[in-house]
Design an enzyme around this catalytic site. Structure first.
Site, mmCIF file in Angstrom:
data_model
loop_
_atom_site.group_PDB
_atom_site.id
_atom_site.type_symbol
_atom_site.label_atom_id
_atom_site.label_comp_id
_atom_site.label_asym_id
_atom_site.label_seq_id
_atom_site.Cartn_x
_atom_site.Cartn_y
_atom_site.Cartn_z
ATOM 1 N N TYR A 84 -4.903 1.618 15.884
ATOM 2 C CA TYR A 84 -3.681 1.659 16.692
ATOM 3 C C TYR A 84 -3.895 1.469 18.197
ATOM 4 O O TYR A 84 -3.130 0.770 18.833
ATOM 5 C CB TYR A 84 -2.946 2.995 16.449
ATOM 6 C CG TYR A 84 -2.298 3.016 15.073
ATOM 7 C CD1 TYR A 84 -1.044 2.445 14.875
ATOM 8 C CD2 TYR A 84 -2.959 3.530 13.970
ATOM 9 C CE1 TYR A 84 -0.450 2.427 13.614
ATOM 10 C CE2 TYR A 84 -2.378 3.517 12.701
ATOM 11 C CZ TYR A 84 -1.132 2.953 12.535
ATOM 12 O OH TYR A 84 -0.545 2.905 11.298
ATOM 13 N N ARG A 119 0.864 -1.183 0.000
ATOM 14 C CA ARG A 119 0.000 0.000 0.000
ATOM 15 C C ARG A 119 0.900 1.232 0.000
ATOM 16 O O ARG A 119 1.726 1.397 0.899
ATOM 17 C CB ARG A 119 -0.911 -0.023 1.236
ATOM 18 C CG ARG A 119 -1.739 1.216 1.365
ATOM 19 C CD ARG A 119 -2.777 1.165 2.488
ATOM 20 N NE ARG A 119 -3.382 2.466 2.572
ATOM 21 C CZ ARG A 119 -3.260 3.313 3.588
ATOM 22 N NH1 ARG A 119 -2.595 2.976 4.683
ATOM 23 N NH2 ARG A 119 -3.817 4.503 3.529
ATOM 24 N N ASN A 161 -7.683 1.605 9.664
ATOM 25 C CA ASN A 161 -6.397 1.749 10.354
ATOM 26 C C ASN A 161 -6.680 1.787 11.852
ATOM 27 O O ASN A 161 -7.480 2.613 12.318
ATOM 28 C CB ASN A 161 -5.716 3.068 9.957
ATOM 29 C CG ASN A 161 -5.332 3.108 8.482
ATOM 30 O OD1 ASN A 161 -5.445 2.112 7.769
ATOM 31 N ND2 ASN A 161 -4.874 4.260 8.021
ATOM 32 N N GLU A 212 -3.758 -0.392 7.933
ATOM 33 C CA GLU A 212 -2.609 -0.043 8.792
ATOM 34 C C GLU A 212 -2.828 -0.620 10.175
ATOM 35 O O GLU A 212 -3.914 -0.486 10.750
ATOM 36 C CB GLU A 212 -2.467 1.481 8.984
ATOM 37 C CG GLU A 212 -1.900 2.225 7.822
ATOM 38 C CD GLU A 212 -1.769 3.725 8.094
ATOM 39 O OE1 GLU A 212 -1.586 4.127 9.276
ATOM 40 O OE2 GLU A 212 -1.876 4.483 7.120
ATOM 41 N N HIS A 219 -2.674 11.031 0.919
ATOM 42 C CA HIS A 219 -2.190 10.731 2.268
ATOM 43 C C HIS A 219 -1.540 12.028 2.792
ATOM 44 O O HIS A 219 -0.353 12.066 3.094
ATOM 45 C CB HIS A 219 -1.220 9.552 2.244
ATOM 46 C CG HIS A 219 -1.009 8.886 3.567
ATOM 47 N ND1 HIS A 219 -1.186 7.534 3.778
ATOM 48 C CD2 HIS A 219 -0.610 9.375 4.764
ATOM 49 C CE1 HIS A 219 -0.894 7.228 5.033
ATOM 50 N NE2 HIS A 219 -0.536 8.333 5.655
ATOM 51 N N GLU A 245 -7.385 8.408 6.080
ATOM 52 C CA GLU A 245 -7.684 8.990 7.390
ATOM 53 C C GLU A 245 -8.183 10.436 7.308
ATOM 54 O O GLU A 245 -7.517 11.365 7.777
ATOM 55 C CB GLU A 245 -6.448 8.908 8.297
ATOM 56 C CG GLU A 245 -5.953 7.486 8.502
ATOM 57 C CD GLU A 245 -4.770 7.389 9.466
ATOM 58 O OE1 GLU A 245 -4.238 8.433 9.866
ATOM 59 O OE2 GLU A 245 -4.392 6.256 9.813
#
Ligand code: IFM
Length: 471
Positions: free
Chosen positions: A321, A105, A319, A377, A148, A193
């Site tokens: 985290y 990616r 994504n 991600e 991005h 995002e």
């Protein structure tokens, strides 16, 4: 400055070794990760790795401007050289392939491929054509993100994402890219995002362009989502065989107590982090609770915008985290209440794999049209050091194993997750934290540009080799 690409780079220092250490990574035998069609890859982004910011006609981006502004980025770091990937891309793709990773990616730098009048920049386009053709030759599935975060500065000078016109300029950019690159891209993601672009960029100023106003954040979000919605049919028209989607970062918010006020605070946290993006995309409306949190910040929405934004998707990139523990702020919002004694990463983020499973299973219940999901991600930063030519990133190995187990649990609970990308292929420019925070499964020595495969990457490669060999 921790960045000097003048020294000559070596090949990655470590091939996949037969280390005597026990394998702390391999998934259990019944894990869906053993399915050969579960795509396992790695991700990067243009500004974080490419460098070469002044070369071959690339125009300045908002991140060039922001990082050059004193006090905005730790240690004054910038993406001017980064991992020098613009010059070292062939070796980097060889490294990706040598690890057996099946997907890559990447993102395209908008200021590299178009001039201010919207004309193509051939040299910039050729860079991505060469890269994508090489991925195809190597049989690596390509996921290409159009945005991005590196907005051309000339668009920011005209209001950036606060200007509705930027959404139409984005559709022009998507048109150019999908005409030029049709047939070389397996999956297109419009935005990475949008929460970060809108909130960190325009709501609290931690990211470029550094503005801080909740009303700006909601309007910027609306134009970002509109840009996405305008681009999807363009991509479909120009490159019908590829998949089209968007990538959202999602956050788990948990309540600090059973009190109704704290439960409400956790709900509002998830509205702000998740529903703000996913409701417009998948339900065609903004969540009303967002405007309880931020009264008076409703964006200007024109007739037809919400239908444009809710264009059907082939996939949703997720994504993930960490989680945030919150309590009521005593008014209509939430405040963070960091938990003591929990495992954290170099970013200070709590390691909380259950949050990924819970959010995925929750989305399946909330959105009846939830598209197939790729985890685009997941990963962590650690202060990795090369010792005797090796990087033993034990916390990352354990982190990846636990998050992949959470993905497997979500799949077993009926969520259609089709792949997972490690963030990141290599250490890189971590935005406002510069080069201090290392997210890569490959270590980068920024003074020599030497790449060193970390133990985590070796173990992922070992797993992929075993999976491939399975009958
Ligand atoms: O490095 C970033 C990436 O650019 C977007 N998602 C989160 C990563 C870690 O902060």
């Amino acid at each position: 400055m921790a960045n000097d690409a003048s020294a000559v780079s070596d090949a990655p220092s470590s091939a996949v070794s037969n280390s005597p250490l026990a394998d702390p990574f391999s998934p259990p035998a019944d894990s869906s990760l053993w399915r050969k069609n579960f795509l396992l890859g790695a991700a990067t982004a243009s500004y974080q790795i490419e460098g070469a910011v002044d070369e071959d006609g690339r125009l300045p981006s908002i991140w060039d401007t922001f990082s050059a502004t004193p006090g905005k980025v730790l240690a004054g770091d910038t993406g001017a050289v980064a991992c020098d990937h613009y010059h070292r891309w062939e070796a980097d793709i060889d490294m990706l392939a040598s690890l057996g990773l099946e997907g890559y990616r990447l993102s395209i730098a908008w200021p590299r491929v178009m001039d201010a009048a919207g004309r193509p920049n051939r040299k910039g386009l050729d860079f991505y054509k060469r890269l994508l053709n090489r991925l195809k030759e190597k049989g690596i599935t390509s996921f290409v993100t159009l945005y991005h975060w590196d907005l051309p500065q000339h668009l920011e000078d005209r209001g950036g994402w606060l200007n509705r016109d930027t959404a139409y300029r984005f559709a022009d950019y998507a048109d150019l890219m999908s005409r030029e690159l049709a047939g070389t891209v397996d999956a297109w993601a419009t935005l990475n995002e949008p929460w970060c672009s809108a909130y960190l960029g325009y709501g609290n100023g931690h990211h470029a362009p550094g503005l801080a106003n909740d009303r700006f954040a909601t309007q910027a979000m609306h134009h970002l989502l509109l840009a996405h919605g305008l681009a999807i049919p363009v991509l479909r028209g120009n490159d019908p065989a590829s998949q089209k989607g968007i990538v959202a970062n999602i956050g788990r918010g948990t309540a600090n107590s059973d009190s109704a006020a704290d439960q409400r605070a956790a709900h509002l946290f998830e509205v702000q982090h998740n529903a703000w993006i996913l409701d417009p995309l998948l339900k065609g409306e903004y969540p009303l609770d967002l405007f309880e949190l931020w009264p008076g910040t409703e964006p200007l929405v024109l007739d037809g915008d919400m239908q444009t934004i809710a264009a059907p998707l082939d996939f949703l990139g997720i994504n993930y985290y960490f989680r945030t523990n919150v309590a009521s702020d005593g008014a209509h919002g939430f405040r963070d209440v960091p938990l003591e004694g929990v495992e954290r990463t170099q970013m200070g983020w709590e390691v909380y794999p259950d949050g990924l499973r819970d959010l995925l299973t929750g989305f399946k219940k909330t959105y009846r049209n939830l598209p197939p999901i790729y985890i685009t991600e997941n990963g962590m930063a650690s202060d990795d050091k090369v010792i005797d030519g090796h990087v033993d990133d034990a916390q990352r190995i354990s982190f990846l194993k636990r998050h992949l187990a959470a993905v497997d649990q979500a799949i077993k609970a009926g969520v259609d997750v089709r792949g997972y990308f490690l963030w990141s292929l290599m250490d890189n420019f971590e935005w406002a934290f510069g080069y201090e925070r290392r997210f890569g499964v490959v270590h980068v020595d920024y003074s020599t540009q030497k790449r060193t495969v970390k133990r985590s990457a070796e173990l992922v490669a070992k797993f992929l080799k075993e999976r491939k060999a399975k009958v």
